[in-house]
Design a protein around this motif. Sequence first.
Motif, short mmCIF file in Angstrom:
data_model
loop_
_atom_site.label_atom_id
_atom_site.label_comp_id
_atom_site.label_asym_id
_atom_site.label_seq_id
_atom_site.Cartn_x
_atom_site.Cartn_y
_atom_site.Cartn_z
N ALA A 1 8.52 21.67 -17.82
CA ALA A 1 9.89 21.16 -17.93
C ALA A 1 10.15 20.14 -16.83
O ALA A 1 9.86 20.37 -15.66
CB ALA A 1 10.89 22.31 -17.84
N ASP A 2 10.71 19.00 -17.22
CA ASP A 2 10.96 17.91 -16.26
C ASP A 2 12.24 18.17 -15.47
O ASP A 2 13.25 18.61 -16.02
CB ASP A 2 11.10 16.58 -17.02
N HIS A 3 12.17 17.87 -14.18
CA HIS A 3 13.34 17.93 -13.29
C HIS A 3 14.07 19.27 -13.39
O HIS A 3 15.31 19.32 -13.34
CB HIS A 3 14.33 16.79 -13.62
N PHE A 4 13.32 20.34 -13.51
CA PHE A 4 13.99 21.62 -13.76
C PHE A 4 14.68 22.16 -12.51
O PHE A 4 15.71 22.83 -12.60
CB PHE A 4 12.99 22.65 -14.28
N LYS A 5 14.15 21.86 -11.35
CA LYS A 5 14.78 22.30 -10.10
C LYS A 5 16.20 21.73 -9.99
O LYS A 5 17.11 22.39 -9.47
CB LYS A 5 13.94 21.87 -8.90
N LEU B 1 17.13 17.58 -21.64
CA LEU B 1 15.96 18.43 -21.40
C LEU B 1 14.75 17.72 -21.96
O LEU B 1 14.74 17.29 -23.12
CB LEU B 1 16.13 19.78 -22.10
N THR B 2 13.74 17.58 -21.14
CA THR B 2 12.48 16.97 -21.58
C THR B 2 11.32 17.73 -20.97
O THR B 2 11.49 18.50 -20.01
CB THR B 2 12.38 15.49 -21.17
N VAL B 3 10.14 17.52 -21.53
CA VAL B 3 8.92 18.13 -20.98
C VAL B 3 7.84 17.07 -20.87
O VAL B 3 7.82 16.08 -21.62
CB VAL B 3 8.42 19.30 -21.85
N SER B 4 6.96 17.29 -19.93
CA SER B 4 5.73 16.51 -19.84
C SER B 4 4.58 17.41 -20.27
O SER B 4 4.56 18.60 -19.94
CB SER B 4 5.51 16.01 -18.41
#
Length: 253
Positions: A124-128, A206-209
């Motif tokens: 998950a991108d930028h989840f923090k 919400l995005t994922v790499s």
Amino acid sequence: MNSIFLKSAAVAFASVAASLLLTLIVVPAMGFPVSRTIWLSSTVCPLVLAWVASASTFWQSDRLKSAHRELARAHAQLAAAHRRLQEKASRDDMTGMLNRESFFAALDGSRRKSDRGALLIIDADHFKRINDSFGHLTGDEALLLIASAIERGVRGGDILGRIGGEEFAAYLIGATEQEAKRVAERIRREVELIRFRPVDERTIPLTVSIGGTLCGEDAHVSDLMRAADRRLYQAKHRGRNLTILDADIQAAA
């Protein structure tokens, strides 16, 4: 109880018949008359003794059968409970996916049956930023949405696991390079389409790499993880919301 009574009666009357037959044969052969006392003894004694003995035997037999049935039922319940515990221990509590240890065990087991496939690592991108801005409960809601999107993106029979806090993995059994690219891109797109609104009306993207690798014939699980991790790092470095399988880049739509 009725069946015990009837079976005992049958045995008792058979014993009486056998006793009377022997009396009619043996007593005259010995030169004695068949008196009333002999008739009575030949009838009453086997009737009472056989009835009591057979009733006791049949009753004990029924109790033993009942005990065996109860034991079999208890064993089946225990086995079912054991399977449920094993299943629960192998799953991530929040998402229901396989936990890290179980995922790699399943991956290793699948590799023993078929060498062909692909491993994807999904982060998950930028989840923090979501956890820091909205709290961990909101972060958990986002993770559940991402997990559902991943499940929609994979094929039936593929192996899914949560292998880190916001990191997931998918093993695409038997997938070719083109199939793996399609699945990875479908997962990325499914996550990107999520409309996450934890507060007010503002949508939080919400995005994922995704980094992936095809599974070579002799590659170990640790080698596959390192290769997929390298592709994931490239996806993060190139701006996130990307899928990279081996050296090819699938840009975000």
